[in-house]
Design an enzyme around this catalytic site. Structure first.
Site, PDB file in Angstrom:
ATOM      1  N   ASN A   1      21.927  -2.394   4.460  1.00  0.00           N
ATOM      2  CA  ASN A   1      22.348  -0.751   4.761  1.00  0.00           C
ATOM      3  C   ASN A   1      21.472   0.541   4.446  1.00  0.00           C
ATOM      4  OD1 ASN A   1      23.785   1.300   3.766  1.00  0.00           O
ATOM      5  ND2 ASN A   1      25.380   0.633   2.200  1.00  0.00           N
TER       6      ASN A   1
ATOM      7  N   HIS B   1      37.683  -3.685  -6.734  1.00  0.00           N
ATOM      8  CA  HIS B   1      37.642  -3.403  -7.778  1.00  0.00           C
ATOM      9  C   HIS B   1      38.502  -1.940  -7.975  1.00  0.00           C
ATOM     10  CE1 HIS B   1      33.301  -3.030  -5.502  1.00  0.00           C
ATOM     11  NE2 HIS B   1      33.746  -3.863  -6.084  1.00  0.00           N
TER      12      HIS B   1
ATOM     13  N   ARG C   1      37.094  -5.377 -11.490  1.00  0.00           N
ATOM     14  CA  ARG C   1      35.955  -4.783 -11.051  1.00  0.00           C
ATOM     15  C   ARG C   1      36.010  -3.213 -12.328  1.00  0.00           C
ATOM     16  NH1 ARG C   1      30.876  -3.579  -8.333  1.00  0.00           N
ATOM     17  NH2 ARG C   1      31.851  -0.991  -7.543  1.00  0.00           N
TER      18      ARG C   1
ATOM     19  N   TYR D   1      27.119   5.056  -9.893  1.00  0.00           N
ATOM     20  CA  TYR D   1      27.185   4.370  -9.221  1.00  0.00           C
ATOM     21  C   TYR D   1      28.983   3.840  -8.939  1.00  0.00           C
ATOM     22  CZ  TYR D   1      26.822   2.120 -12.859  1.00  0.00           C
ATOM     23  OH  TYR D   1      27.161   0.827 -14.083  1.00  0.00           O
TER      24      TYR D   1
ATOM     25  N   ASP E   1      29.917  -4.135 -13.337  1.00  0.00           N
ATOM     26  CA  ASP E   1      28.769  -3.738 -12.563  1.00  0.00           C
ATOM     27  C   ASP E   1      27.650  -2.662 -13.252  1.00  0.00           C
ATOM     28  OD1 ASP E   1      26.882  -3.688 -10.693  1.00  0.00           O
ATOM     29  OD2 ASP E   1      27.900  -3.636  -9.600  1.00  0.00           O
TER      30      ASP E   1
ATOM     31  N   HIS F   1      24.902  -2.286 -12.212  1.00  0.00           N
ATOM     32  CA  HIS F   1      23.447  -1.822 -11.211  1.00  0.00           C
ATOM     33  C   HIS F   1      22.084  -1.609 -11.610  1.00  0.00           C
ATOM     34  CE1 HIS F   1      23.267  -0.662  -6.735  1.00  0.00           C
ATOM     35  NE2 HIS F   1      24.842  -0.796  -6.891  1.00  0.00           N
TER      36      HIS F   1
ATOM     37  N   GLU G   1      27.419  -7.711 -14.725  1.00  0.00           N
ATOM     38  CA  GLU G   1      26.273  -8.038 -13.091  1.00  0.00           C
ATOM     39  C   GLU G   1      25.280  -7.536 -13.192  1.00  0.00           C
ATOM     40  OE1 GLU G   1      29.248  -7.571  -9.351  1.00  0.00           O
ATOM     41  OE2 GLU G   1      26.691  -6.508  -8.727  1.00  0.00           O
TER      42      GLU G   1
ATOM     43  N   GLU H   1      22.746 -10.171  -5.599  1.00  0.00           N
ATOM     44  CA  GLU H   1      23.062  -9.014  -4.556  1.00  0.00           C
ATOM     45  C   GLU H   1      22.248  -8.912  -3.451  1.00  0.00           C
ATOM     46  OE1 GLU H   1      26.217  -6.286  -6.079  1.00  0.00           O
ATOM     47  OE2 GLU H   1      24.710  -5.046  -5.351  1.00  0.00           O
TER      48      GLU H   1
ATOM     49  N   ARG I   1      25.234 -14.025  -7.024  1.00  0.00           N
ATOM     50  CA  ARG I   1      25.974 -13.538  -5.956  1.00  0.00           C
ATOM     51  C   ARG I   1      25.423 -12.874  -5.259  1.00  0.00           C
ATOM     52  NH1 ARG I   1      27.338  -8.729  -7.038  1.00  0.00           N
ATOM     53  NH2 ARG I   1      29.512  -8.944  -6.641  1.00  0.00           N
TER      54      ARG I   1
ATOM     55  N   HIS J   1      28.608 -11.256  -3.094  1.00  0.00           N
ATOM     56  CA  HIS J   1      28.708 -10.421  -3.616  1.00  0.00           C
ATOM     57  C   HIS J   1      29.752 -10.165  -2.032  1.00  0.00           C
ATOM     58  CE1 HIS J   1      26.010  -6.276  -1.679  1.00  0.00           C
ATOM     59  NE2 HIS J   1      27.071  -6.604  -2.837  1.00  0.00           N
TER      60      HIS J   1
ATOM     61  N   ASP K   1      29.317  -2.261   2.611  1.00  0.00           N
ATOM     62  CA  ASP K   1      28.252  -2.342   3.285  1.00  0.00           C
ATOM     63  C   ASP K   1      28.033  -4.039   3.985  1.00  0.00           C
ATOM     64  OD1 ASP K   1      27.117  -3.844   1.148  1.00  0.00           O
ATOM     65  OD2 ASP K   1      25.931  -1.741   1.268  1.00  0.00           O
TER      66      ASP K   1
ATOM     67  N   GLU L   1      34.170 -10.623  -4.550  1.00  0.00           N
ATOM     68  CA  GLU L   1      34.344  -9.552  -5.018  1.00  0.00           C
ATOM     69  C   GLU L   1      34.799  -9.442  -3.500  1.00  0.00           C
ATOM     70  OE1 GLU L   1      30.754  -7.252  -4.279  1.00  0.00           O
ATOM     71  OE2 GLU L   1      31.785  -6.102  -5.255  1.00  0.00           O
TER      72      GLU L   1
ATOM     73  N   TRP M   1      18.341   2.296  -8.730  1.00  0.00           N
ATOM     74  CA  TRP M   1      19.475   2.619  -8.231  1.00  0.00           C
ATOM     75  C   TRP M   1      20.596   1.174  -8.134  1.00  0.00           C
ATOM     76  CZ3 TRP M   1      23.170   1.856  -4.020  1.00  0.00           C
ATOM     77  CH2 TRP M   1      24.293   1.866  -4.335  1.00  0.00           C
TER      78      TRP M   1
HETATM   79  C1  GCO Z   1      28.349  -4.523  -5.213  1.00  0.00           C
HETATM   80  C2  GCO Z   1      27.359  -3.508  -4.960  1.00  0.00           C
HETATM   81  C3  GCO Z   1      27.569  -2.416  -3.937  1.00  0.00           C
HETATM   82  C4  GCO Z   1      25.768  -2.040  -3.975  1.00  0.00           C
HETATM   83  C5  GCO Z   1      25.704  -1.855  -2.128  1.00  0.00           C
HETATM   84  C6  GCO Z   1      24.234  -1.514  -1.923  1.00  0.00           C
HETATM   85  O1  GCO Z   1      29.474  -4.433  -4.864  1.00  0.00           O
HETATM   86  O2  GCO Z   1      28.427  -5.105  -6.271  1.00  0.00           O
HETATM   87  O3  GCO Z   1      26.723  -3.223  -6.389  1.00  0.00           O
HETATM   88  O4  GCO Z   1      27.947  -1.835  -4.115  1.00  0.00           O
HETATM   89  O5  GCO Z   1      25.499  -0.858  -4.045  1.00  0.00           O
HETATM   90  O6  GCO Z   1      26.182  -2.556  -1.280  1.00  0.00           O
HETATM   91  O7  GCO Z   1      24.364  -1.883  -0.787  1.00  0.00           O
HETATM   92 MG    MG Z   2      26.582  -4.998  -7.493  1.00  0.00          MG
END
Ligand code: GCO
Ligand code: MG
Length: 405
Positions: free
Chosen positions: A37, A122, A147, A159, A212, A214, A238, A264, A285, A314, A318, A341, A405
């Site tokens: 991505n 999700h 999640r 996010y 998550d 992130h 996560e 991931e 993951r 993961h 994307d 997921e 991010w």
């Molecule tokens: C998840 C993720 C994704 C990522 C994305 C980045 O599904 O756990 O954290 O949403 O942000 O795949 O490319």
């Molecule tokens: Mg994630």
């Protein structure tokens, strides 16, 4: 049998996907996912210019030798672009081997360990009530693991929660530059405990809950969060902190019994070696597309099994449906599979391009019984949706400092 041709497609049915098709002189072909991505064209050029010419004329059945040739052989090992390219070739070769053997790939890996693959869906929301309403809907559809993500009051964007936007592409509008998001740990902590307290109150004790982070927190903040969420019994937390320094997780682990998951963005087994062998995590993951394909995913699973770490691949939007298929074969086989997921089987355009017969029922997915990966790619349909430049967002603290991010 030899490899006769390798084609690379970049299409955008709502978001960009890089697809590899390896064609043999026998007419059998295989498919792989090389989507990275925001850096799609780098992988496409890597495959076109540097990988495909070296593979023409080779034996497509020599999966292991080709993997080593592309990893060990090039001197420049690892990295997201290289490993996504190797991953797609590897998946396509497993697809071909399954078609030759007339068996689904999970049979070649060692056969079935379970009847179906547990999924987590999700539930996102603009506030806690919205998240819990969405969670109720998913429970109504039969999902047993969710999640939960909720917007953080006082931040512009959070996010995982896109409000009225359907994806990050829409957030960028016609100006394809990385969208900027903000982050404040204090504001996040003011929301996150309530999210899980309310979730247990309204959703009960039976549903599995996940979250998550992130990578927004420092190790000591992650330790505090893990402790804070212990009463709500998460299946896992996560990406609490970045683990470029894998020792970061020692500190988190010492302080909390909340199960931890990461991986991931990992490209190789080396990124998670210390985390696994020191039992600092509970779920790994990694994704087939970003960790070099089915061949290394199988190695990571076996290594993790020795240390009671389970797999939880993961499954974000994307990764293409080809990657999801590869995961279902791995998950159907892996003795230490944990949970997959799941964000659906794609929009209408994607379903015209990626043709598959995966079944999803009552929160479980059932792998295709077709030979190989059990997925096909409609080239003409893909051509109708050309590549569009786009980026993932970046994140800044409120004072402007660039953050994870
Ligand atoms: C998840 C993720 C994704 C990522 C994305 C980045 O599904 O756990 O954290 O949403 O942000 O795949 O490319
Ligand atoms: Mg994630």
């Amino acid at each position: 049998m030899i490899i006769k041709d390798i084609k690379i497609f970049v299409c955008s049915p709502g978001r960009n996907f890089v697809t590899v098709k390896i064609i043999t002189d026998s007419g059998i072909y295989g498919l792989g996912d090389a989507t990275l991505n925001g850096r799609e064209m780098a992988v496409s050029a890597y495959l076109e210019e540097h990988v495909a010419p070296c593979l023409i004329g080779r034996d497509p059945q020599a999966i292991e030798d080709i993997w080593q040739y592309l990893y060990r052989g090039v001197y420049w090992r690892r990295g997201a672009v290289t490993m996504a390219a190797i991953a797609a070739i590897d998946m396509a070769l497993w697809d071909i081997k399954g078609k030759i053997a007339e068996m689904p790939v999970y049979q070649l890996l060692g056969g079935r360990s379970r009847k179906g693959v547990n999924l987590y869906a999700h539930a996102n929301g603009s506030d806690i009530t919205d998240t819990l309403n969405n969670a109720q809907k998913l429970i109504g559809q039969g999902f047993k693991a969710l999640r939960l993500q909720s917007a953080v009051p006082g931040l512009k964007v959070t996010y995982g929660v896109l409000g009225d936007k359907k994806d990050y592409y829409e957030q960028q509008g016609d100006r394809p530059l990385p969208p900027e998001e903000d982050w404040c740990t204090t504001k996040y902590f003011a929301m996150v405990e309530d999210l899980f307290k309310e979730a247990r109150k309204h959703l009960g004790d039976k549903v599995h809950l996940l979250h998550d982070v992130h990578s927004r927190l420092t190790p000591v903040e992650s330790a505090r969060l893990g402790k804070l969420l212990e009463p709500y019994n998460l299946l896992f937390l996560e990406d609490a902190s970045i683990a470029e320094n894998q020792d970061n997780y020692k500190l988190i682990r010492q302080h909390t019994t909340t199960p931890l998951a990461i991986g991931e963005t990992y490209n190789t087994i080396w990124d998670c070696k210390d985390l696994i062998q020191n039992q600092l995590i509970d779920y790994i993951r990694t994704a087939a597309t970003h960790a070099g394909g089915i061949t290394p995913m199988r190695r990571i699973a076996d290594f993790a099994n020795m240390f009671n770490v389970r797999t939880a691949p993961h499954g974000a939007p994307d990764l293409s449906p080809i990657c999801f298929s590869a995961h279902l074969h791995l998950n159907t086989w892996a003795p230490n599979f944990g949970i997959q997921e799941y964000v659906g089987l794609g929009n209408e355009q994607m379903q015209q391009i990626f043709l598959q017969d995966i079944r999803v029922e009552e929160g479980m997915a059932y792998v295709s019984e077709q030979p190989g990966l059990g997925i096909d790619f409609n080239e003409e349909a893909a051509q109708q949706y050309p590549y569009k430049r786009s980026y993932l967002p970046v994140s800044r603290l409120e004072d402007g400092t660039l953050w994870h991010w």
